[in-house]
Motif scaffolding. Structure first.
Motif, mmCIF file in Angstrom:
data_model
loop_
_atom_site.group_PDB
_atom_site.id
_atom_site.type_symbol
_atom_site.label_atom_id
_atom_site.label_comp_id
_atom_site.label_asym_id
_atom_site.label_seq_id
_atom_site.Cartn_x
_atom_site.Cartn_y
_atom_site.Cartn_z
ATOM 1 N N ALA A 1 0.799 -1.263 0.036
ATOM 2 C CA ALA A 1 0.083 0.175 -0.085
ATOM 3 C C ALA A 1 0.910 1.392 -0.188
ATOM 4 O O ALA A 1 0.202 2.377 -0.123
ATOM 5 N N TRP A 2 2.190 1.208 -0.031
ATOM 6 C CA TRP A 2 3.090 2.262 0.216
ATOM 7 C C TRP A 2 2.938 3.314 -1.027
ATOM 8 O O TRP A 2 3.105 4.290 -0.862
ATOM 9 N N SER A 3 2.912 2.734 -2.299
ATOM 10 C CA SER A 3 2.907 3.559 -3.608
ATOM 11 C C SER A 3 1.749 4.244 -3.407
ATOM 12 O O SER A 3 1.961 5.534 -3.917
ATOM 13 N N ASP A 4 0.559 3.885 -3.119
ATOM 14 C CA ASP A 4 -0.600 4.913 -3.060
ATOM 15 C C ASP A 4 -0.561 5.812 -1.843
ATOM 16 O O ASP A 4 -1.011 7.208 -2.069
ATOM 17 N N LYS A 5 0.062 5.614 -0.634
ATOM 18 C CA LYS A 5 -0.078 6.164 0.543
ATOM 19 C C LYS A 5 1.015 7.131 0.416
ATOM 20 O O LYS A 5 0.770 8.329 0.975
ATOM 21 N N ASP A 6 2.256 7.070 -0.077
ATOM 22 C CA ASP A 6 3.378 7.864 0.051
ATOM 23 C C ASP A 6 4.432 7.243 -0.730
ATOM 24 O O ASP A 6 5.143 6.431 -0.294
ATOM 25 N N PRO A 7 4.500 7.820 -2.022
ATOM 26 C CA PRO A 7 5.421 7.329 -3.120
ATOM 27 C C PRO A 7 6.852 7.249 -2.725
ATOM 28 O O PRO A 7 7.626 6.512 -3.053
ATOM 29 N N VAL A 8 7.252 8.440 -1.886
ATOM 30 C CA VAL A 8 8.416 8.674 -1.694
ATOM 31 C C VAL A 8 8.997 7.491 -0.463
ATOM 32 O O VAL A 8 10.284 6.854 -0.943
ATOM 33 N N ALA A 9 7.992 7.331 0.411
ATOM 34 C CA ALA A 9 8.342 6.169 1.383
ATOM 35 C C ALA A 9 8.527 4.817 0.562
ATOM 36 O O ALA A 9 9.637 4.028 0.770
ATOM 37 N N ALA A 10 7.732 4.713 -0.416
ATOM 38 C CA ALA A 10 8.020 3.352 -1.455
ATOM 39 C C ALA A 10 9.274 3.380 -2.014
ATOM 40 O O ALA A 10 9.865 2.260 -1.945
ATOM 41 N N ARG A 11 9.835 4.455 -2.437
ATOM 42 C CA ARG A 11 11.185 4.432 -3.088
ATOM 43 C C ARG A 11 12.275 4.198 -2.023
ATOM 44 O O ARG A 11 13.206 3.418 -2.174
ATOM 45 N N ARG A 12 11.881 4.921 -0.999
ATOM 46 C CA ARG A 12 12.899 4.593 0.123
ATOM 47 C C ARG A 12 13.097 3.009 0.733
ATOM 48 O O ARG A 12 14.280 2.500 0.580
ATOM 49 N N LEU A 13 11.809 2.449 0.767
ATOM 50 C CA LEU A 13 12.070 1.039 1.028
ATOM 51 C C LEU A 13 12.567 0.366 -0.022
ATOM 52 O O LEU A 13 13.185 -0.732 0.091
ATOM 53 N N ALA A 14 12.210 0.564 -1.422
ATOM 54 C CA ALA A 14 12.664 -0.261 -2.472
ATOM 55 C C ALA A 14 14.174 -0.095 -2.480
ATOM 56 O O ALA A 14 14.968 -1.066 -2.677
ATOM 57 N N LEU A 15 14.877 1.171 -2.358
ATOM 58 C CA LEU A 15 16.129 1.373 -2.458
ATOM 59 C C LEU A 15 16.833 0.769 -1.277
ATOM 60 O O LEU A 15 17.901 -0.137 -1.381
ATOM 61 N N ALA A 16 16.174 0.758 0.004
ATOM 62 C CA ALA A 16 16.995 0.184 1.366
ATOM 63 C C ALA A 16 17.002 -1.443 1.157
ATOM 64 O O ALA A 16 17.856 -2.122 1.388
ATOM 65 N N ARG A 17 16.025 -1.933 0.698
ATOM 66 C CA ARG A 17 15.670 -3.290 0.279
ATOM 67 C C ARG A 17 16.952 -3.698 -0.643
ATOM 68 O O ARG A 17 17.496 -4.930 -0.291
ATOM 69 N N GLU A 18 16.861 -3.180 -1.721
ATOM 70 C CA GLU A 18 17.956 -3.664 -2.571
ATOM 71 C C GLU A 18 19.334 -3.556 -1.847
ATOM 72 O O GLU A 18 20.143 -4.568 -2.498
ATOM 73 N N SER A 19 19.576 -2.506 -1.412
ATOM 74 C CA SER A 19 21.074 -2.512 -0.721
ATOM 75 C C SER A 19 21.168 -3.541 0.386
ATOM 76 O O SER A 19 22.108 -4.055 0.265
ATOM 77 N N VAL A 20 20.124 -3.838 1.112
ATOM 78 C CA VAL A 20 20.255 -4.721 2.141
ATOM 79 C C VAL A 20 20.470 -6.148 1.466
ATOM 80 O O VAL A 20 21.437 -6.928 2.202
#
Length: 435
Positions: free
Chosen positions: A339-358
């Protein structure tokens, strides 16, 4: 040039190419057996005192395991303890009839425990007054070392070269007397824990992960089983129930079943299955015949407590609107990632980048990503990050945030910079302007 594949039936070279020389068959790993034979079960206070004296005379760490009756009993109590220590041999202890565990508590004081999947056994050991001074978890060590499968049998075969039989893992350990075959299975679970610990500890040092393991094992010493809030919401099939009154029926039936199961010390599904709760919550029957005609309402458990089931259903039907449960209760955590993309697109990008790095770092360090950083810690930090965007201050705040959530020092050191970068790179550049 002829590009057709040669026929192995007519071309001996082709046959040789697809049928390599027969290799010598690899002999199966030898079956692990009890080197000292099957020990007698200790079920008296005098016997426990003698076992404790022998364990106290031993040297080095103590391999410990516990057998519960999951799937049969409501409680998580230990019905059998298995212990082994160099110099004292193996011991099987039945704690049910003992009046005290103090001799064993005293004997184990100051020793290192070796457990496999410690979070499974520590709660029931704690109920007996047994708390580790230090411990080594062979399952967690296997995860940190990057083993793809970390079950005890698999690790023993992979690391030590012995095969373990696991045919009694789902037995009802509250049975008395316990069959010898079950007791042998139980004793084998600690037979080579000391040797497995030594081998894995050496690998941890070789991979430079011994400090990681030390911090993880220290954290495990204080582990307590989490208390489930609104555990009734885990009822299987509950998604098929419509309306808040239906949810109230699920809650009422689940709560009543849990009370009865706890009183009788049997697993709740042996009273009535989840399918029965769901069926009754969909139909909301108000009489015995209608209730017992539903799926899952058969057998002694269903009919014996029919009055209780009907009262729970009547309460759900007559309950005031303000008392009815909601489908999705408020949580102190972030929403589901989908649901992040709809609620907060910036937070969704943060999560995607962080997951990729981790994930990339976890692969590089050869361990599961969830052991590098708990996924819930990652989501919470990316959903509501610190407000500052000054890199140094942000990194400090991320370190403080992760520590507050319970991340260990080695995890913070490796992942805090990754989360900081994800936050900084996910947000639009405030200084940019349209041309």
């Amino acid at each position: 040039m002829n590009n057709e594949n040669p026929d192995p039936k007519t071309d001996p070279k082709a046959e040789a190419a697809i049928a390599p020389e027969t290799e010598e068959e690899v002999a199966p790993a030898p079956l692990l057996t009890l080197r000292d034979g099957l020990p007698a079960v200790i079920d008296t206070d005098d016997g426990l005192a003698k076992a404790a004296e022998a364990l106290a005379r031993g040297t080095g760490p103590v391999g410990i395991d516990a057998e519960r009756a999951s799937g049969y009993r409501y409680s998580n109590r230990a019905y059998l303890l298995q212990l082994r220590r160099v110099g004292s041999g193996s011991w099987l202890i039945d704690p049910i009839g003992l009046t005290t565990m103090q001799p064993l508590i005293d004997a184990l004081d100051g020793t290192e425990w070796i457990l496999h999947a410690a979070t499974q056994d520590l709660p029931c050991l704690s109920e007996l007054g047994l708390h580790p001074t230090a411990l080594f978890d062979t399952e967690l060590a296997g995860r940190l070392l990057g083993y793809p499968r970390v079950g005890l049998g698999t690790l023993v075969e992979t690391v030590l070269g012995f095969t373990m039989l696991k045919e009694h893992s789902a037995a009802d350990w509250s049975t008395r007397p316990l069959p010898d075959a079950w007791l042998e299975y139980a004793a084998l679970d600690v037979e080579v824990l000391v040797e497995l610990r030594e081998a894995l500890a050496a690998e941890l040092v070789e991979q430079g992960k011994d400090e990681w393991a030390r911090q993880e094992f220290n954290w495990l010493r204080g582990f307590e089983a989490p208390v489930r809030v609104d555990a009734w919401r885990r009822t299987s099939g509950m998604h098929r129930v419509r309306g808040r009154r239906g949810l109230a029926a699920v809650r009422g039936l689940w709560t009543e079943r849990d009370r009865i199961a706890q009183q009788r010390d049997v697993t709740p599904s042996r009273i009535i299955p989840d399918a029965a709760i769901v069926a009754a919550s969909q139909e909301l029957p108000q009489d015995k015949a209608s209730l017992l005609g539903l799926k899952g309402f058969h057998g002694r458990g269903a009919e014996r407590y029919v009055t209780s089931w009907l009262k729970a259903l009547d309460d759900a039907v007559t309950m005031g609107e303000d008392e009815l449960p909601v489908r999705s209760p408020r949580s102190d955590g972030p929403p589901p990632p989908r649901a992040w993309s709809d609620k907060d697109p910036v937070a969704a990008r943060r999560l995607a980048l962080a997951r990729e790095s981790v994930n990339a770092l976890a692969e590089e360090r050869n361990l599961p990503a969830e052991n590098l950083l708990t996924p819930d810690f990652l989501r919470r930090t990316m959903w509501a990050p610190p407000k500052t965007r000054e890199p140094g201050a942000l990194l400090d705040d991320i370190i403080e945030r992760l520590a507050g959530l319970g991340a260990r020092g080695w995890q913070i050191a490796l992942t805090a910079p990754l989360l900081t970068d994800a936050i900084l790179h996910a947000e639009p550049d405030d200084d940019s302007s349209d041309s």
